[in-house]
Write a protein that holds these residues in place. Structure first.
Motif, PDB file in Angstrom:
ATOM      1  N   SER A  47      51.585  21.973  53.776  1.00 37.01           N
ATOM      2  CA  SER A  47      50.241  21.891  53.203  1.00 37.01           C
ATOM      3  C   SER A  47      50.197  20.881  52.065  1.00 37.01           C
ATOM      4  N   ASP A  48      51.218  20.891  51.221  1.00 35.29           N
ATOM      5  CA  ASP A  48      51.276  19.912  50.124  1.00 35.29           C
ATOM      6  C   ASP A  48      51.430  18.497  50.683  1.00 35.29           C
ATOM      7  N   ARG A  49      52.293  18.351  51.683  1.00 34.73           N
ATOM      8  CA  ARG A  49      52.534  17.026  52.268  1.00 34.73           C
ATOM      9  C   ARG A  49      51.275  16.459  52.911  1.00 34.73           C
ATOM     10  N   LEU A  50      50.519  17.326  53.575  1.00 32.26           N
ATOM     11  CA  LEU A  50      49.312  16.896  54.288  1.00 32.26           C
ATOM     12  C   LEU A  50      48.056  16.946  53.409  1.00 32.26           C
ATOM     13  N   GLN A  51      48.223  17.371  52.149  1.00 27.53           N
ATOM     14  CA  GLN A  51      47.105  17.487  51.196  1.00 27.53           C
ATOM     15  C   GLN A  51      46.005  18.416  51.721  1.00 27.53           C
ATOM     16  N   LEU A  52      46.422  19.493  52.360  1.00 25.01           N
ATOM     17  CA  LEU A  52      45.447  20.406  52.951  1.00 25.01           C
ATOM     18  C   LEU A  52      44.607  21.173  51.932  1.00 25.01           C
ATOM     19  N   PRO A  53      45.139  21.541  50.770  1.00 24.56           N
ATOM     20  CA  PRO A  53      44.253  22.225  49.816  1.00 24.56           C
ATOM     21  C   PRO A  53      42.986  21.432  49.500  1.00 24.56           C
ATOM     22  N   VAL A  54      43.126  20.115  49.417  1.00 26.60           N
ATOM     23  CA  VAL A  54      41.962  19.267  49.146  1.00 26.60           C
ATOM     24  C   VAL A  54      41.126  19.088  50.409  1.00 26.60           C
ATOM     25  N   LYS A  55      41.777  18.809  51.528  1.00 23.58           N
ATOM     26  CA  LYS A  55      41.054  18.510  52.765  1.00 23.58           C
ATOM     27  C   LYS A  55      40.301  19.726  53.322  1.00 23.58           C
ATOM     28  N   LEU A  56      40.854  20.920  53.113  1.00 24.68           N
ATOM     29  CA  LEU A  56      40.234  22.115  53.685  1.00 24.68           C
ATOM     30  C   LEU A  56      39.286  22.815  52.720  1.00 24.68           C
ATOM     31  N   GLN A  57      39.276  22.387  51.469  1.00 28.59           N
ATOM     32  CA  GLN A  57      38.405  23.027  50.494  1.00 28.59           C
ATOM     33  C   GLN A  57      36.942  22.876  50.895  1.00 28.59           C
ATOM     34  N   GLN A  58      36.269  24.008  50.990  1.00 31.60           N
ATOM     35  CA  GLN A  58      34.851  24.058  51.386  1.00 31.60           C
ATOM     36  C   GLN A  58      34.604  23.597  52.823  1.00 31.60           C
ATOM     37  N   SER A  59      35.649  23.390  53.593  1.00 36.47           N
ATOM     38  CA  SER A  59      35.473  22.965  54.985  1.00 36.47           C
ATOM     39  C   SER A  59      35.052  24.140  55.863  1.00 36.47           C
ATOM     40  N   ARG A  60      34.284  23.819  56.878  1.00 40.82           N
ATOM     41  CA  ARG A  60      33.954  24.816  57.903  1.00 40.82           C
ATOM     42  C   ARG A  60      35.034  24.703  58.975  1.00 40.82           C
ATOM     43  N   VAL A  61      35.856  25.753  59.032  1.00 44.35           N
ATOM     44  CA  VAL A  61      37.081  25.727  59.831  1.00 44.35           C
ATOM     45  C   VAL A  61      36.900  26.516  61.117  1.00 44.35           C
ATOM     46  N   LEU A  62      37.372  25.939  62.214  1.00 44.81           N
ATOM     47  CA  LEU A  62      37.423  26.646  63.488  1.00 44.81           C
ATOM     48  C   LEU A  62      38.894  26.839  63.841  1.00 44.81           C
ATOM     49  N   LEU A  63      39.296  28.096  64.020  1.00 42.84           N
ATOM     50  CA  LEU A  63      40.667  28.435  64.411  1.00 42.84           C
ATOM     51  C   LEU A  63      40.692  28.749  65.891  1.00 42.84           C
ATOM     52  N   THR A  64      41.729  28.276  66.575  1.00 40.43           N
ATOM     53  CA  THR A  64      41.730  28.438  68.025  1.00 40.43           C
ATOM     54  C   THR A  64      43.142  28.674  68.548  1.00 40.43           C
ATOM     55  N   GLY A  65      43.229  29.293  69.701  1.00 40.56           N
ATOM     56  CA  GLY A  65      44.476  29.567  70.398  1.00 40.56           C
ATOM     57  C   GLY A  65      44.134  30.280  71.689  1.00 40.56           C
ATOM     58  N   ALA A  66      45.132  30.500  72.526  1.00 35.30           N
ATOM     59  CA  ALA A  66      44.904  31.170  73.813  1.00 35.30           C
ATOM     60  C   ALA A  66      45.689  32.472  73.859  1.00 35.30           C
ATOM     61  N   GLY A  67      45.087  33.519  74.426  1.00 30.85           N
ATOM     62  CA  GLY A  67      45.773  34.795  74.575  1.00 30.85           C
ATOM     63  C   GLY A  67      46.133  35.382  73.233  1.00 30.85           C
ATOM     64  N   THR A  68      47.409  35.710  73.039  1.00 28.50           N
ATOM     65  CA  THR A  68      47.866  36.248  71.761  1.00 28.50           C
ATOM     66  C   THR A  68      47.524  35.311  70.611  1.00 28.50           C
ATOM     67  N   SER A  69      47.634  34.010  70.834  1.00 29.70           N
ATOM     68  CA  SER A  69      47.318  33.053  69.770  1.00 29.70           C
ATOM     69  C   SER A  69      45.830  33.083  69.418  1.00 29.70           C
ATOM     70  N   ALA A  70      44.980  33.433  70.382  1.00 26.97           N
ATOM     71  CA  ALA A  70      43.548  33.595  70.084  1.00 26.97           C
ATOM     72  C   ALA A  70      43.331  34.790  69.169  1.00 26.97           C
ATOM     73  N   TYR A  71      44.091  35.867  69.397  1.00 28.07           N
ATOM     74  CA  TYR A  71      43.970  37.040  68.525  1.00 28.07           C
ATOM     75  C   TYR A  71      44.539  36.736  67.146  1.00 28.07           C
ATOM     76  N   ALA A  72      45.555  35.888  67.084  1.00 22.84           N
ATOM     77  CA  ALA A  72      46.062  35.429  65.792  1.00 22.84           C
ATOM     78  C   ALA A  72      44.980  34.636  65.057  1.00 22.84           C
ATOM     79  N   ALA A  73      44.293  33.766  65.771  1.00 23.25           N
ATOM     80  CA  ALA A  73      43.210  32.977  65.167  1.00 23.25           C
ATOM     81  C   ALA A  73      42.111  33.886  64.637  1.00 23.25           C
ATOM     82  N   SER A  74      41.755  34.906  65.408  1.00 24.71           N
ATOM     83  CA  SER A  74      40.730  35.866  64.983  1.00 24.71           C
ATOM     84  C   SER A  74      41.159  36.601  63.724  1.00 24.71           C
TER      85      SER A  74
END
Length: 375
Positions: A47-74
């Protein structure tokens, strides 16, 4: 940490009658507390390397995956304001509708080799090249890891379960997402819950063996809404590891009255995860009292055994009973995983591969990706 943890792991049940004795599932379930702190560390570094705290701040995020990974996203979305979860199996074929107000897409995957996973990245990139695309994976060499992403977070290789069913991968993918959604809280609590889980694992395993012997014909799994991803995944674990032997319904406590209660018979296992929120818990307890009054359901609670209020026929110890419900999924999933494992053994199946006829596979097969405009 390793020595303390390993000294408290229950011995794997001996099953010499099985033609292919399970090698992976039990140990993959039991080692989860050991891996949770590594997930927090890896997400923090990436997260620090990719500067995600800044990039994701106030972002409208969609989490996705299939099967078990979809339940993880939920499960992650429940803890992330302005975020929502859409399975890749929906996003792939209806992307325009779901991407209209999205700033970032975060894909979750164990192997990353399910055809939908890289196809979704390609589809999102074609429709909305401005959307930030990140993936959290357990397998650095999967197809998703080599897709056209803006950033990749790779978890400890030990989270890449070898069993057909996802166990360690699920809890660590959820925790990784929580480390992005609520980094300070996730980091501050992971060691506490890891130690708690390690200490409780022998009792959880014994309770799940005991409960598994009481399952007769069907299962109901109840949770309140922040833990709906937990409930869906709990049901899937029992379904997968028993090759669909037991019909399963997952519902909310309030939702059960609206028709699904007709599914509950006198000996139906009703697995109840009790909320840490006082208001939610009042509604949950009301429903449990109603089931008892109607004399339906073999009621099993996942809760603090000292606070079960004599509601249940049996109790599986909860790992994080006082934590915010939206943060509990990775820690409370071990009970349902172990229940599915013991049900699988009881039926004479191999939990590592409970579908030897190939009806389901570790990496989904048979999906043909159709390109836009193709005949």
């Amino acid at each position: 940490m390793n020595g303390v943890y390993m000294s408290q792991i229950p011995s794997a049940p001996a099953e010499p009658s099985l033609p292919d004795a399970p090698l992976h599932t039990f140990q993959e379930i039991l080692r989860q507390p050991l891996l949770w702190p590594t997930t927090i560390e890896r997400v923090k570094c990436a997260s620090d390397r990719l500067q995600l705290p800044v990039k994701l701040q106030q972002s409208r995020v969609l989490l996705t995956g299939a099967g078990t990974s979809a339940y993880a996203a939920s499960s992650v979305a429940a803890a992330w304001p302005h975020a929502r979860a859409i399975p890749t199996t929906d996003l792939l074929i209806d992307a325009e509708r779901y991407l209209a107000d999205v700033d970032a897409v975060i894909s979750l995957a164990r192997s990353g080799d399910s055809p939908e996973s890289p196809a979704v990245v390609e589809r999102v990139r074609a429709l909305r090249p401005d959307i930030l695309q990140i993936a959290i994976v357990c397998n650095e060499d999967g197809a998703l890891s080599h897709a056209s992403l803006d950033g990749l977070i790779v978890l400890d290789p030990r989270t890449n379960d070898q069993s057909l069913v996802m166990t360690s991968a699920f809890s660590n993918l959820v925790l990784a997402g929580l480390a992005l959604a609520q980094p300070d809280v996730a980091a501050a609590t992971v060691d506490i819950f890891s130690r708690s889980a390690t200490a409780l694992l022998p009792g959880i395993d014994q309770a799940c063996q005991r409960v598994g012997e009481c399952v007769r014909d069907r299962i109901v799994i109840l949770s309140s809404s922040p833990l709906h991803g937990w409930a869906r995944e709990s049901g899937l674990k029992a379904l997968e590891m028993t090759a669909g032997h037991f019909p399963i319904v997952t519902e909310t406590y309030l939702g059960l009255r609206h028709g699904p209660m007709s599914f509950v018979k006198a000996d139906t296992l009703v697995l109840c995860l009790l909320s840490s929120d006082p208001m939610r818990r009042r509604y949950e307890v009301d429903l449990i009292h109603e089931l008892r009054a109607k004399k339906i359901g073999y009621l099993v609670g996942i809760t603090d055994p000292t606070e079960s209020e004599d509601l249940f026929n049996d109790v599986i110890p909860a790992v994080a009973p006082q934590a915010d419900d939206a943060l509990r999924t990775p820690y409370e999933i071990m009970g349902p995983q172990l229940l599915g494992y013991h049900l699988s053994l009881r039926l004479g199946l191999n939990p590592d591969n409970p579908s030897p006829n190939g009806l389901i596979n570790r990496v989904v097969q048979g999906v043909r990706i159709h390109r836009t405009g193709a005949a």
